[in-house]
Write an enzyme that holds these catalytic residues in place. Structure first.
Site: not given
Ligand code: GLN
Length: 486
Positions: A76, A151, A175
């Site tokens: 990532k 994400s 994410s």
């Molecule tokens: N969807 C959540 C957010 O927007 C989690 C994102 C994540 O785990 N980085 O914060």
């Protein structure tokens, strides 16, 4: 070739049926052929990959290899990789070449893995659909009109389409698990502190945790062998000794006590997703597990508390991106203030700006007690819910997300609908426990992930449970049509 497990590929490499250089070339060619449709990579580090592959071949020839030696994987684009562009999905960092290596990528590299490149993601890991990336949305390999989740959407799409054997992701509120669920792969969010955060660009430091994303639990275990463990460069890293994640994969599940939280099966959950999850639970009963209902009464409060805590921490973490210490700098600033404000306005996308504003507001004098402190108290209640439930059962199971992958663009103008996608994942991060997403079936041709949540530092147990399920089902072996025969 592109559907093989890490163990099989490692054996083929040791048996000299294929070299790592050949294997790496095959994956690089496949990325060239298929990624234009998916947009799962931000950077392809082909030269470095071939160098690493050559070194891996030498290590294998010398008999000094691990199971990851010579295996092509992706990271990532939130993990700092020395000498390789690391953008965090943001324009702010589109010129950032880290002078150091994150612990996670460094350890995986030391184990001999080959890095194919850096995967696309929501900007600064803020999002649930991968539509918040400066580098464009990622498409779901099962249906190119749908989101891959976020994400870590690039990592999930790349693994699902066979563009990398496995990948790393990070999970602040879902994410790793939600994109794994949407793309039909296996993902593990470890216990907070199990995997070092050193060199992981921070979103919300008390919630962020890196973990593996792969086709199977067994492959995730191979990555965990390298990634996990104490790191003195991360002050929140746990000194609890890491387990051998491969040793107990085959332990039988007879007597396993599974808890089903009633709050995870209420309003808002797609009924076909619910049926798929219950079918998976039945499979565990066949393997000797028993099932009982448990309660996590504060589940509904996880969204409001998370969406105060995470933006608050983000507003503080992201203050370092000011055009001086890091990041994009605007042209011809009038004065210092103009440089800060314009650099940040130009460098950050709208979702990131919105969260910085929410977080700054929640932390400001007079509001701190009403928002941040209140959210922290709720966080404690959520943690206690899990501790209580996990006193009664060994693991908790439920859906990862209320729906399967949704259409691109369908929630971008409705933040509440987007945040509701996180209802089943956020509380795990607030509590700090480990959890997995495991492919458990399909609804209307889109994958559904089963979430398995465990006690602190129970990663080996979770991997064992998921592996046993995968020995008896083949959902994790399904391949999207676009990836077949290519
Ligand atoms: N969807 C959540 C957010 O927007 C989690 C994102 C994540 O785990 N980085 O914060």
């Amino acid at each position: 070739m592109f559907e093989q497990s890490i163990a099989t590929l490692a054996q083929q490499l040791r048996d000299k049926e294929i070299s790592s250089v050949e294997l790496t070339r095959l994956f690089l060619d496949r990325i060239q052929a298929l990624d234009p449709q998916l947009n799962s990579f931000i950077t392809i580090s082909d030269e470095l990959a071939l160098q690493q592959a050559k070194a891996a071949d030498t290590a294998i020839a010398n008999g000094s290899s691990s199971s990851l030696t010579g295996i092509p994987i992706a990271h990532k684009d939130l993990f700092c990789t020395q000498g390789v562009l690391t953008t965090c999905g943001s324009k702010m960092l589109n010129n950032f070449i880290p002078p150091y290596e994150s612990t996670v990528t460094g350890r995986i590299q030391q184990a001999g893995a080959v890095m194919l490149g850096k995967t696309n993601m929501d900007e600064f890991a803020m999002g649930s659909s991968n539509e918040n990336s400066f580098y464009g949305a990622v498409k779901n390999p099962w249906n190119l009109n749908k989101v891959p989740g976020g994400s870590s959407g690039g990592s999930a799409a790349a693994v699902a389409a066979g563009l990398a054997v496995a990948a790393t992701g990070t999970d602040t509120g879902g994410s790793i698990r939600q994109p794994a669920s949407f793309c039909g792969i296996t993902g593990l969010k470890p216990t907070y502190g199990r995997v070092s955060r050193f060199g992981m660009i921070a979103y919300a430091s008390s919630l962020d945790q890196g973990g593996p994303m792969a086709k199977s639990a067994e492959d995730c275990a191979h990555l965990m062998q390298a990634m996990a463990g104490f790191d003195d460069k991360d002050s929140t890293s746990s000194e609890t000794p890491k387990e051998d994640y491969l040793a107990n994969l085959n332990a039988p599940l007879a007597g396993l006590k599974i808890g089903l939280p009633k709050e995870y099966f209420g309003d808002g959950l797609d009924t076909k997703v619910a049926d798929t999850i219950m079918a998976a639970v039945k499979e565990f009963e066949k393997l000797g597990a028993t099932v009982k209902e448990v309660s996590l009464p504060n589940l509904q409060l996880s969204i409001p508390s998370y969406y105060v805590i995470a933006p608050s921490e983000a507003s503080s973490n992201l203050s370092r991106f000011d055009g001086v210490r890091f990041g994009h700098r605007c042209d011809d600033p009038k004065d210092l203030l103009d440089m800060y404000t314009r650099s940040r306005a130009e460098g950050f996308g709208t979702e990131v700006q919105k969260r910085i504003m929410v977080g700054t507001y929640a932390l400001s004098e007079g509001y701190y007690d009403a928002y941040y402190l209140k959210a922290q108290k709720i966080r404690r209640l959520i943690k206690e819910d899990f501790v209580n439930a996990l006193n009664e059962v060994d693991v908790i199971m439920g859906p990862v997300a209320p729906t399967t992958a949704f259409d691109l663009g369908s929630k971008t103008n409705d933040p509440v609908a987007m945040y509701l996608e996180d209802i089943y994942t956020l509380s795990v991060n607030l509590a700090g426990i480990p959890a997995m997403s495991v492919p458990a079936g399909f609804v209307d041709n889109m994958p559904v992930g089963l979430q398995i949540m465990g006690n602190y530092f129970a990663e080996a147990k979770l991997l064992n449970i998921a592996h046993q399920y995968q020995q008896n089902t083949d959902w994790h072996l399904q391949t999207p049509t676009m990836a077949k025969g290519a």
